[in-house]
Design an enzyme around this catalytic site. Sequence first.
Site, PDB file in Angstrom:
ATOM      1  N   TRP A 336       0.834  -1.213   0.000  1.00 55.96           N
ATOM      2  CA  TRP A 336       0.000   0.000   0.000  1.00 55.96           C
ATOM      3  C   TRP A 336       0.864   1.257   0.000  1.00 55.96           C
ATOM      4  CZ3 TRP A 336      -1.988   2.558   5.024  1.00 55.96           C
ATOM      5  CH2 TRP A 336      -1.081   2.387   6.066  1.00 55.96           C
ATOM      6  N   ASP A 337       2.144   1.086   0.296  1.00 52.73           N
ATOM      7  CA  ASP A 337       3.082   2.209   0.303  1.00 52.73           C
ATOM      8  C   ASP A 337       2.930   3.054  -0.965  1.00 52.73           C
ATOM      9  OD1 ASP A 337       3.908   0.060   1.961  1.00 52.73           O
ATOM     10  OD2 ASP A 337       5.940   0.837   2.077  1.00 52.73           O
ATOM     11  N   GLU A 476       0.928  -3.034  12.677  1.00 52.03           N
ATOM     12  CA  GLU A 476       1.160  -4.480  12.564  1.00 52.03           C
ATOM     13  C   GLU A 476       1.583  -5.155  13.870  1.00 52.03           C
ATOM     14  OE1 GLU A 476       3.849  -4.912   9.252  1.00 52.03           O
ATOM     15  OE2 GLU A 476       2.252  -4.537   7.806  1.00 52.03           O
ATOM     16  N   LYS A 589       2.785   0.152  16.272  1.00 51.13           N
ATOM     17  CA  LYS A 589       3.951   0.251  15.390  1.00 51.13           C
ATOM     18  C   LYS A 589       3.934   1.562  14.608  1.00 51.13           C
ATOM     19  CE  LYS A 589       6.135  -2.402  11.631  1.00 51.13           C
ATOM     20  NZ  LYS A 589       5.973  -3.554  10.718  1.00 51.13           N
ATOM     21  N   GLN A 590       2.744   1.959  14.172  1.00 51.09           N
ATOM     22  CA  GLN A 590       2.655   3.095  13.247  1.00 51.09           C
ATOM     23  C   GLN A 590       1.247   3.692  13.295  1.00 51.09           C
ATOM     24  OE1 GLN A 590       2.996  -0.342  10.441  1.00 51.09           O
ATOM     25  NE2 GLN A 590       2.510   1.254   8.959  1.00 51.09           N
TER      26      GLN A 590
HETATM   27  C1  BGC Z   1       4.846  -1.576   7.610  1.00 56.00           C
HETATM   28  C2  BGC Z   1       3.828  -1.580   6.497  1.00 56.00           C
HETATM   29  C3  BGC Z   1       4.530  -1.318   5.182  1.00 56.00           C
HETATM   30  C4  BGC Z   1       5.679  -2.282   4.962  1.00 56.00           C
HETATM   31  C5  BGC Z   1       6.475  -1.967   3.720  1.00 56.00           C
HETATM   32  C6  BGC Z   1       5.948  -2.568   7.305  1.00 56.00           C
HETATM   33  O1  BGC Z   1       6.925  -2.526   8.287  1.00 56.00           O
HETATM   34  O2  BGC Z   1       4.256  -1.909   8.846  1.00 56.00           O
HETATM   35  O3  BGC Z   1       2.856  -0.586   6.725  1.00 56.00           O
HETATM   36  O4  BGC Z   1       3.625  -1.408   4.141  1.00 56.00           O
HETATM   37  O5  BGC Z   1       6.547  -2.214   6.062  1.00 56.00           O
HETATM   38  O6  BGC Z   1       7.034  -0.703   3.794  1.00 56.00           O
END
Ligand code: BGC
Length: 738
Positions: A336-337, A476, A589-590
């Site tokens: 999704w980035d 995550e 995490k984010q």
């Molecule tokens: C993040 C995801 C991201 C992926 C690739 C993961 O560590 O939690 O949101 O899409 O890295 O960058």
Amino acid sequence: MKLSEEKWLIKKNNFEVSPVNETIFTLSNGYLGVRGTFEDLFFNETPGTYVAGIFDKSESQVKELVNLPYFWGLKIYLKYEYLNPFECEILDYKRILDMKQGLLYKEMRLKDKKNRITKIEGYRFLSHDNRNLALMKYKIVPENYKDRITLEYFIDGKTTNSTFHPKERVKHYFLSNHVVSDDYLYLEACTRDKNYKVGILSSVEAENYHSKVSRNYIDFIAQSIDIDPVPQNEYTINIYTSILDSRRYDNLHENNLKEIRKAKNIGIEKLLENHKKKLEKRWNVADIKIYGDEKADKALRFNIFSLLSLANPDDEMVSIGAKGLHGEGYKGHVFWDTEIFMLPFYIYEYPEAARSFLMYRYYTLDKARENAKKNGYQGAQYPWESADTGEEETPKWGEDYYGNKVRIWTGDMEYHITADIAFSIREYLRATDDWEFFLNYGAEIFFETARFWVSRAEYNKDKDRYEINKVIGPDEFHEHVKNNFYTNYLARWNIKEALKYINIIKEKFPESYNKISRKINLVESELKKWKEVSNKIFIPWNKTTHLIEQFEGYFKLEDKIITKYNEKNMPEWPENVDLTKLNKYQLIKQADVLMLMHLLSEEFDYETKKINFEYYEKRTMHKSSLSPSIYAIMGLTIGNHSKAYEHFLRTALVDLEDNQGNTALGLHAASAGGTWQAAIYGFGGMNIDKDEKLNFKPWLPPHWKSMEFNIYYKKKLFNVKITQNHIKINDLSSLNDK
Ligand code: BGC
């Protein structure tokens, strides 16, 4: 070589082998990416040569972007003794990424043990004008000796993926052809699973040499040129390389040769001019200038440079991997980035590139349909990680923070990507008015993703509501969760917007509607169900408190607050956190709830944003580089300027300062997009209101004198100049190149 002014340069003035610098000095043009290793290829470097879309699995757990033969090899010998900086006194040294010219420059003066002083100066670039061409030019000056110089140019076919990871190292290709002649060297790599071929043809141009010899060492081919020099004279070597792959081209050997003959006729200087012109055109639109903050100005430019380097609007079959074409992190997979973090940059600065990235999702729509079906759903379910075909590529196994083997659930549960893709199509359409794209491609994705959500939602009879359970939201750390706010909200949005677009298309473009509905078998009775599900999807939001629970049960988890930051100003784990059981805590995490408030900003009031920012900020570890940019934007939205600025620097400097500690594995491409968003949506305060009018509500840090940028909006180009108390918007449409 005349380099650009300081603000365009990323410099390293000390010689060191550094995988982080290799990532920072990676050159890419959207087709090809070559890591910034030294030409010599020292034994402890991690070379990387990648062609977008060339993946292979072989012994690895999942498909990986193939590390192809390295073609920028150059070693210098003095009287057959290898001249290298490890065994010399380094009198001068500079390596510079010139972002305006899109080239990597090197200057070095070495004194060896016999006191022979050699100056080496030159550059290399991947053409933005002809994406198949890679060019390199070096000048060598023997300052005080006459000993024979041998220049050895080579293509190394021994490269592997995961070079320094003995358990994961894989050689993804065999060499299917070698041609070695006085005129050129040709090496062809063939991937092991699908037999994708990549042909690399190089030709060396040198003057005043004594003799040359070409050799085939089977997995390594080389041409050596002897020069009997006159001290102080300058000896130039130009290397022309053409790379073509069988996914897009035929007759690789012949066609490469044609490319090289043409290129040599044009000459390297002119090829550089052509490349610079193409890049300049992009810079003229996309550059953002910040006056009064050189560090932020340059960091932002580096992020924009990276994004410009990853676009190739001529190839709709590929999209951008999480680590760009800069390294092997995340195996080159697309997440999704691209849609949520990077696409806004392309939509507003390079719409043709945005369209082509969305086309990648169109070409992989059938696989998304198969994926949904395989999992027992309808419509299209996009894979969490995608590669060349659009199948689910997420590995099932990985390692936790201690190196223990753990099951990775994201491929099974991180469903939100399907709504993210629909969201990005709306963003693109709203900003570009590209109805041709929407009617022919975008709408189909939109309806199929809505259909997926309708089938994915589970009816809870007791509560008369639809739920989406067993998911992973953007955060995550928490797996198998129930009713993640972000996922449910965006799923509902996806269905409701699809219904809205169905009405618009029916009314305004009835022919298109008939075509699409026939193609995907969309009937009125089905839409009833869509309405019902979208009206009854459970959104875990207790409006009386404003504070939103990230998922059902989140507030009952053990609470831990972040109080300490490390030397790079990144959060430290609170005490007594068991890193193998992150599901237990409220630490995230984010950005998750805040992520949604960023995407659908107009649906949340100031108070709600503020309360949620304050709650979640203290609990967000930013263990993903996708996080700080969102906190920068949301911080500005709620007026927490100092925090916002800190977050902005975190995202802008993620690679230049390696603050996530893993830049060695490749660029943080999503963070680059997030940095752009933090500048434009955050400091620039840009937003689109419900009448689709572009608005700006800027705020600049007190030490910023001004900020200037351009934006494409609805096929017009605008220039925006913001000072501490003024904003000026000019219509530049006459310069618009579209
Ligand atoms: C993040 C995801 C991201 C992926 C690739 C993961 O560590 O939690 O949101 O899409 O890295 O960058």
